[in-house]
Structures are given as structure tokens and as C-alpha cells.
Scaffold this active site. Structure first.
Site, mmCIF file in Angstrom:
data_model
loop_
_atom_site.group_PDB
_atom_site.id
_atom_site.type_symbol
_atom_site.label_atom_id
_atom_site.label_comp_id
_atom_site.label_asym_id
_atom_site.label_seq_id
_atom_site.Cartn_x
_atom_site.Cartn_y
_atom_site.Cartn_z
ATOM 1 N N ILE A 126 52.650 11.256 95.409
ATOM 2 C CA ILE A 126 53.802 11.271 94.515
ATOM 3 C C ILE A 126 53.540 12.198 93.322
ATOM 4 C CG2 ILE A 126 54.640 8.973 95.070
ATOM 5 C CD1 ILE A 126 53.141 7.867 92.646
ATOM 6 N N GLY A 155 48.041 10.602 93.854
ATOM 7 C CA GLY A 155 48.298 9.567 92.861
ATOM 8 C C GLY A 155 47.100 8.671 92.652
ATOM 9 N N CYS A 202 59.547 16.996 88.997
ATOM 10 C CA CYS A 202 58.954 16.987 87.661
ATOM 11 C C CYS A 202 59.845 16.199 86.703
ATOM 12 C CB CYS A 202 58.759 18.396 87.135
ATOM 13 S SG CYS A 202 58.004 18.380 85.494
ATOM 14 N N VAL A 256 53.973 18.434 79.850
ATOM 15 C CA VAL A 256 53.667 19.859 79.680
ATOM 16 C C VAL A 256 54.948 20.679 79.857
ATOM 17 C CG1 VAL A 256 52.365 21.811 80.647
ATOM 18 C CG2 VAL A 256 51.268 19.573 80.385
ATOM 19 N N GLY A 257 55.785 20.278 80.810
ATOM 20 C CA GLY A 257 57.067 20.972 80.994
ATOM 21 C C GLY A 257 56.943 22.255 81.786
ATOM 22 N N ASN A 270 51.905 12.840 80.491
ATOM 23 C CA ASN A 270 51.978 14.254 80.116
ATOM 24 C C ASN A 270 53.415 14.731 80.133
ATOM 25 O OD1 ASN A 270 52.549 16.789 82.019
ATOM 26 N ND2 ASN A 270 51.893 15.078 83.333
#
Ligand SMILES: Cc1cc2nc3c(=O)[nH]c(=O)nc-3n(C[C@H](O)[C@H](O)[C@H](O)COP(=O)(O)O)c2cc1C
Length: 305
Positions: A192, A245, A131, A73-74, A71
Site C-alpha cells: 500500500i 507497508g 499519494c 513531502v508532496g 510525511n
């Protein structure tokens, strides 16, 4: 029907009614809240909250990968002011234990969000320094012990709320990073976040994701996550750890707990089945019946290792 949970845990002094929370970015109140009672979860970790609204990355933002997904998504979110009048009061009104995930592009960004959350009804803060999908902040903070230490030293005195620091696996050795966070005042660690990954469309020869790279999550990353929980626990015997995770089942959750976690958060599984976090909590409650030593340690805020 309200569940009588048999097996609870404690994370940084905060009692969780069971050891299972939702992982940041994979729980959405509008969507998941329709499927289950959020007050039943050990905790709800929210989507990352930034000082102003963020639009996130160009689409496509997700792609499937073997035993998982990528992913980018930001950290799209409506910003902390909106969060404080909308999502947070809604979650608290429903009786959830809320872990507010904090995002920033700079130290000042993180500080602005923590300042606004300092006297809010959030139960814990989870500082996301991990991130892989934002150009500034994220990994650039979470992969350097000195930079991370400075940030946590600045944030820690701003609030009395327990502060969890969420770590990245995208480092050679997670231990110096974990130690820097703890030395700077982190009350707990969560680990994580996702691993940097990429997927290419062989029809076009172009990357699938609008952001080109993204973060890998899901079953594929479980052994990596368990190893990092284990290594961190060996180095830091006393710090509360939330294991994250690849948790798709209560058995997966048990692996994290036996590696030394005090609690777990369920991420990508909820994107496949919105009920997964609560199902895993119920199944774990049963599995812990036959593991009284582990259950007793968790109840006292201790861990298996
Ligand atoms: C779509 C998506 C969005 C995410 N957003 C965030 C976020 O806002 N903040 C954060 O700390 N982690 C975020 N994560 C990372 C997850 O919380 C979790 O650490 C990671 O997915 C590994 O767990 P899993 O294998 O159970 O998914 C996101 C993950 C996914 C899949």
C-alpha cells in the site's frame, strides 16, 4: 562483493534477483547509493516523476508518530526530463533494475510522463495513483474505480513496459479499485501507499506538518498492508502483487509473501537505516532456505496463496 542470491522472484514477467525492492520516495541515489550497491537489490523504485519539476509541500514535511512517521513531502522532484538525463542513466549504469514511479496532477500529466518514459531504459513503470499529499491526482484518481480505469486504459497502450499500479489504503474496500486497475490493463499492483494521518503540536495547538495532513508509514501500518495484500490476492489470484507497508525485517517481508505478494518494497525502514533494504534482502535469502515451497513458487512467478 557480488552476492550469489539463492532465491529470486518474477514480477509481471520481469526477473528480480531477490524479492526485495526499495519503496518509492524512500530511496535516494545520492544518499543510499553511498551505503550499498544498488544492483544488489531486487529492484529500485524511484521517487515519483512528474511532467515538470514540482516544489513539493511547505515545511515541516515529516514528523515521527508511534511506530512510524507521517510525511507530506508532496512529490517534490526535478521532473521527467531531468530524470531521463540524470537519475535513470545513473541507476542503469550501476546495474539497478529500475521501477520508475510516475506522478501526475491530471490524466494528461501521467500521459506526458509515460510517453517520455516509453522508450527509456526503465525496466518497469509504477503508476502512483495513491499519494495523499497532492491536491489533484493522487487519491482522487486512486479511490474511484471508474476514474482509475479510464486513466490506466489510456496509459497502457502507450508503452510495452510492464505497468504496476500503486494503490491507496485510504478506501473502504481495496478490491474494486484493484479490479478496475487490472481490468484496464495493469500488469501488476503495488500496495500500500501511506494512510492519511495528522499530528498536532500540543504546545502550540497547531498541526506539525506544513501541509496539515500527511501519510502514515512504518511498522504501525504493517497489519493494514498485510490485510490488503491478502484481500487483493483472494479476489485476484493471478495478478502479480508487490507488498509494501511496515517492512522493517525479513520476517515482516515473509508476512507479505505469505499473504500472497510476489515481492516486497521497503520504505520508511530505509529512512531509519539506509542499509535496511539490502539487510532485509540478505536475511530473507536465509529465511527462504527453510521455506522451499514458498521459495519455489516465487522463483516461478507464483505466490503462496
Ligand atoms: C518520505 C516518503 C516519501 C514517499 N514518496 C512516495 C512517492 O514519491 N511515490 C509513491 O508512490 N510512494 C511514496 N511513498 C510511499 C512509500 O513508497 C510506501 O508506499 C509507504 O511509505 C509504505 O511503506 P513503508 O511503511 O515501508 O514506509 C513515500 C513514503 C515516504 C515515507
Amino acid at each position: 562483493m557480488v552476492t550469489e542470491w539463492k532465491h529470486s522472484t518474477v514480477v509481471a514477467g520481469v526477473p528480480w534477483k531477490n524479492p526485495v525492492g526499495t519503496a518509492s520516495g524512500t530511496f535516494n541515489l545520492e544518499a543510499c547509493g553511498r551505503f550499498f550497491d544498488v544492483s544488489e537489490m531486487g529492484a529500485i523504485s524511484t521517487k515519483g516523476v512528474s511532467p515538470v519539476p514540482w516544489d513539493g509541500n511547505p515545511t515541516p514535511r515529516t514528523v515521527e508518530s508511534p511506530s512510524g512517521m507521517v510525511n507530506a513531502v508532496g512529490l517534490q522532484n526535478p521532473g521527467v526530463d531531468h530524470y531521463l538525463v540524470d537519475e535513470l542513466p545513473k541507476l542503469k549504469a550501476l546495474g539497478a533494475l529500475v521501477v520508475t514511479n510516475v506522478a501526475g496532477h491530471s490524466d494528461d500529466d501521467y500521459a506526458q510522463v509515460v510517453e517520455k518514459l516509453a522508450d527509456s531504459s526503465a525496466d518497469m513503470l509504477e503508476i502512483n495513483v495513491s499519494c495523499p499529499n497532492v491536491s489533484h491526482g493522487g487519491l482522487s484518481v486512486g479511490s474511484d474505480p471508474l476514474v482509475l480505469g479510464h486513466l490506466i486504459e489510456r496509459l497502457r497502450p502507450m508503452t510495452d513496459k510492464p505497468m504496476v499500479v500503486k494503490l491507496t489504503p485510504n478506501v473502504t474496500d481495496i478490491v474494486p479499485i484493484a479490479r478496475a486497475a487490472v481490468d484496464a490493463g495493469a500488469d501488476a499492483l503495488s500496495l500500500i501507499n501511506t494512510l492519511v494521518g495528522m499530528s498536532i503540536d500540543i504546545e502550540t495547538g497547531k498541526p506539525f506538518l506544513g501541509n496539515v495532513t500527511g501519510g502514515v508509514s512504518g511498522p504501525a501500518i504493517k497489519p493494514i498492508a498485510v490485510a490488503m495484500v491478502w484481500k487483493t490476492r483472494q479476489a485476484l489470484p493471478d495478478i502479480p502483487i508487490i507488498g509494501i507497508g511496515g517492512i522493517m525485517s525479513a520476517e515482516d517481508a515473509l508476512e507479505h509473501l505469505y499473504a500472497g505478494a510476489n515481492a516486497v518494497e521497503v520504505g520508511a525502514a530505509a529512512l531509519v537505516d539506509p542499509l535496511a533494504p539490502l539487510r532485509i534482502a540478505h536475511d530473507l535469502d536465509i529465511l527462504l532456505d527453510s521455506r522451499p515451497q514458498l521459495a519455489e513458487k516465487l522463483r516461478k512467478g507464483q505466490t503462496w496463496r
